[in-house]
Design a protein around this motif. Sequence first.
Motif, PDB file in Angstrom:
ATOM      1  N   ILE A 261       3.261  -1.820   0.941  1.00  0.00           N
ATOM      2  CA  ILE A 261       2.241  -2.856   1.148  1.00  0.00           C
ATOM      3  C   ILE A 261       2.820  -4.031   1.921  1.00  0.00           C
ATOM      4  CG2 ILE A 261       0.809  -4.588  -0.010  1.00  0.00           C
ATOM      5  CD1 ILE A 261       0.444  -2.562  -2.304  1.00  0.00           C
ATOM      6  N   ILE A 262       3.982  -4.509   1.504  1.00  0.00           N
ATOM      7  CA  ILE A 262       4.593  -5.693   2.122  1.00  0.00           C
ATOM      8  C   ILE A 262       5.027  -5.409   3.556  1.00  0.00           C
ATOM      9  CG2 ILE A 262       6.567  -7.272   2.001  1.00  0.00           C
ATOM     10  CD1 ILE A 262       6.380  -7.008  -1.068  1.00  0.00           C
ATOM     11  N   GLY A 263       5.522  -4.208   3.797  1.00  0.00           N
ATOM     12  CA  GLY A 263       6.059  -3.894   5.122  1.00  0.00           C
ATOM     13  C   GLY A 263       5.072  -3.269   6.089  1.00  0.00           C
ATOM     14  N   SER A 264       3.822  -3.055   5.659  1.00  0.00           N
ATOM     15  CA  SER A 264       2.864  -2.345   6.506  1.00  0.00           C
ATOM     16  C   SER A 264       2.508  -3.119   7.771  1.00  0.00           C
ATOM     17  CB  SER A 264       1.583  -2.062   5.715  1.00  0.00           C
ATOM     18  OG  SER A 264       0.612  -1.480   6.573  1.00  0.00           O
ATOM     19  N   LYS A 265       2.409  -2.389   8.875  1.00  0.00           N
ATOM     20  CA  LYS A 265       1.905  -2.934  10.142  1.00  0.00           C
ATOM     21  C   LYS A 265       0.736  -2.087  10.638  1.00  0.00           C
ATOM     22  CE  LYS A 265       6.382  -4.828  11.516  1.00  0.00           C
ATOM     23  NZ  LYS A 265       7.461  -4.837  12.549  1.00  0.00           N
ATOM     24  N   ASN A 266       0.185  -1.294   9.739  1.00  0.00           N
ATOM     25  CA  ASN A 266      -0.879  -0.360  10.105  1.00  0.00           C
ATOM     26  C   ASN A 266      -2.192  -0.708   9.422  1.00  0.00           C
ATOM     27  OD1 ASN A 266       0.959   1.331  11.600  1.00  0.00           O
ATOM     28  ND2 ASN A 266       1.689   2.114   9.637  1.00  0.00           N
ATOM     29  N   LEU A 267      -3.260  -0.100   9.916  1.00  0.00           N
ATOM     30  CA  LEU A 267      -4.572  -0.202   9.282  1.00  0.00           C
ATOM     31  C   LEU A 267      -5.145   1.199   9.176  1.00  0.00           C
ATOM     32  CD1 LEU A 267      -6.772  -2.175   8.225  1.00  0.00           C
ATOM     33  CD2 LEU A 267      -7.846  -1.950  10.468  1.00  0.00           C
ATOM     34  N   TYR A 268      -5.514   1.599   7.971  1.00  0.00           N
ATOM     35  CA  TYR A 268      -6.079   2.927   7.737  1.00  0.00           C
ATOM     36  C   TYR A 268      -7.567   2.766   7.464  1.00  0.00           C
ATOM     37  CZ  TYR A 268      -1.170   4.251   7.223  1.00  0.00           C
ATOM     38  OH  TYR A 268       0.171   4.445   7.448  1.00  0.00           O
ATOM     39  N   VAL A 269      -8.378   3.323   8.341  1.00  0.00           N
ATOM     40  CA  VAL A 269      -9.834   3.153   8.273  1.00  0.00           C
ATOM     41  C   VAL A 269     -10.485   4.461   7.873  1.00  0.00           C
ATOM     42  CG1 VAL A 269     -11.907   2.454   9.515  1.00  0.00           C
ATOM     43  CG2 VAL A 269      -9.720   1.387  10.068  1.00  0.00           C
ATOM     44  N   TYR A 270     -11.345   4.389   6.859  1.00  0.00           N
ATOM     45  CA  TYR A 270     -12.107   5.540   6.395  1.00  0.00           C
ATOM     46  C   TYR A 270     -13.588   5.270   6.659  1.00  0.00           C
ATOM     47  CZ  TYR A 270      -7.592   6.540   4.333  1.00  0.00           C
ATOM     48  OH  TYR A 270      -6.243   6.771   4.175  1.00  0.00           O
ATOM     49  N   ASP A 271     -14.463   6.087   6.138  1.00  0.00           N
ATOM     50  CA  ASP A 271     -15.890   5.955   6.464  1.00  0.00           C
ATOM     51  C   ASP A 271     -16.433   4.564   6.126  1.00  0.00           C
ATOM     52  OD1 ASP A 271     -15.881   8.536   7.363  1.00  0.00           O
ATOM     53  OD2 ASP A 271     -16.602   9.382   5.487  1.00  0.00           O
ATOM     54  N   LYS A 272     -16.174   4.087   4.901  1.00  0.00           N
ATOM     55  CA  LYS A 272     -16.718   2.807   4.471  1.00  0.00           C
ATOM     56  C   LYS A 272     -15.655   1.868   3.914  1.00  0.00           C
ATOM     57  CE  LYS A 272     -21.327   4.624   3.371  1.00  0.00           C
ATOM     58  NZ  LYS A 272     -22.376   4.763   2.316  1.00  0.00           N
ATOM     59  N   ASP A 273     -14.410   2.269   4.027  1.00  0.00           N
ATOM     60  CA  ASP A 273     -13.328   1.471   3.453  1.00  0.00           C
ATOM     61  C   ASP A 273     -12.124   1.452   4.390  1.00  0.00           C
ATOM     62  OD1 ASP A 273     -14.248   0.821   0.584  1.00  0.00           O
ATOM     63  OD2 ASP A 273     -14.577   2.973   0.693  1.00  0.00           O
ATOM     64  N   PHE A 274     -11.226   0.529   4.146  1.00  0.00           N
ATOM     65  CA  PHE A 274      -9.996   0.454   4.928  1.00  0.00           C
ATOM     66  C   PHE A 274      -8.954  -0.315   4.140  1.00  0.00           C
ATOM     67  CE2 PHE A 274     -12.048  -3.529   5.732  1.00  0.00           C
ATOM     68  CZ  PHE A 274     -11.039  -4.449   5.943  1.00  0.00           C
ATOM     69  N   HIS A 275      -7.690  -0.106   4.505  1.00  0.00           N
ATOM     70  CA  HIS A 275      -6.625  -0.925   3.932  1.00  0.00           C
ATOM     71  C   HIS A 275      -5.378  -0.782   4.788  1.00  0.00           C
ATOM     72  CE1 HIS A 275      -4.945  -3.512   0.886  1.00  0.00           C
ATOM     73  NE2 HIS A 275      -6.147  -3.560   0.340  1.00  0.00           N
ATOM     74  N   ILE A 276      -4.338  -1.559   4.437  1.00  0.00           N
ATOM     75  CA  ILE A 276      -3.120  -1.536   5.243  1.00  0.00           C
ATOM     76  C   ILE A 276      -2.145  -0.460   4.774  1.00  0.00           C
ATOM     77  CG2 ILE A 276      -3.333  -3.948   5.887  1.00  0.00           C
ATOM     78  CD1 ILE A 276      -1.161  -4.593   3.789  1.00  0.00           C
ATOM     79  N   ILE A 277      -2.472   0.244   3.695  1.00  0.00           N
ATOM     80  CA  ILE A 277      -1.711   1.437   3.312  1.00  0.00           C
ATOM     81  C   ILE A 277      -2.682   2.615   3.248  1.00  0.00           C
ATOM     82  CG2 ILE A 277       0.022   0.146   2.015  1.00  0.00           C
ATOM     83  CD1 ILE A 277      -1.336   1.145  -0.569  1.00  0.00           C
ATOM     84  N   GLU A 278      -2.136   3.790   3.393  1.00  0.00           N
ATOM     85  CA  GLU A 278      -2.976   4.995   3.336  1.00  0.00           C
ATOM     86  C   GLU A 278      -3.618   5.104   1.957  1.00  0.00           C
ATOM     87  OE1 GLU A 278      -2.612   9.856   3.899  1.00  0.00           O
ATOM     88  OE2 GLU A 278      -0.840   8.571   4.066  1.00  0.00           O
TER      89      GLU A 278
END
Length: 247
Positions: A221-238
Motif C-alpha cells: 500500500i505504502i509503496g504503490s505507484k499503480n492504480l487497479y481499476v475494476y468495473d465499479k471499483d478501484f484502488h492502488i493495490i490489486e
Amino acid sequence: IARKVDNMAIDGIVLHQTIKELNNACPLKINRIRQASKYDFEFQTYSKKKHDLLISLHPNFSRIHFTKHKASKNLGPTHLTQVFRKHLEGGIIKSFQQESYDRIMKINIEHRDEMGVIKDYNLYLEFLGRYANLILLDENNKIIDSFKRISDFETQDRIILPGVNYQLPSKQDKLSIHEIDKINIDDGILNQIEGVSPLLEKEIYYRIENNESIEKVKEEIIGSKNLYVYDKDFHIIELKHFKKKAN
C-alpha cells in the motif's frame, strides 16, 4: 490515478497517492474555473501543459483528479464560481496537502489582486460523503465562502459560514496505515486505521485469510505507484478478492 475514475469515490489511502501526482504538476496557473454540475467544479490549469482539474463533491463519488473528460454542461456564473473567479483565477496553485491519511486536503493558492498585492488562499476539500464540502479561506484562516454553509442551528461541532475562523472536522482517534501491524485485526481495520475504506478493509482481510502477512500488505500500500481499476471499483493495490484482472 486520473484515468477511468470519473464516477468513483476516493478514500484517504488513494487520496494520499493522488496528491503525489497532483504535486508533481505544481506550480499550476489557474486559467479558468467553471461549475459543470451541482457537485462538479473544473479548474482549467496550466503548467508545462494543460491540466483540467476535477473536484467533485458528489455524496457517493466525491474525489479530485486530473481528467481528460471535459464536461459538456456548465451551470454558468453561480455565486460560488463567481467568488472563486474573483479570488483564484489567474492565481498559482503552489501545493496540495493532506491531513494525515484522512479524506481532507488543502490546496494552497497564491493570487495577485487588482492592486498587485499577492495574497495566499487555502481551498479546503472535505471528501466526507454526503457532508462533502469545498471551503475557501483567506490568509487569516477566515472562511470567504463554501459549497455548504453550516450554521450553529445545525450543529454544535463547528460553523461553516463566511467570516468565521475555519476549524477542521473533529479528528477520529485512528492510527496511520504505517502502524497497521500494531492493531488487533479482530477489532476491525476500518475502525482503527485512518483512510481505510470498506473496500480496502475487505481486501486486507482476504489477503490475511490467504496467508499474506499484514506487513507485506502494508508495504504494498505504502509503496504503490499503480492504480487497479475494476468495473465499479478501484484502488492502488490489486483487489484480489474480486478474483479477476483489473481493466
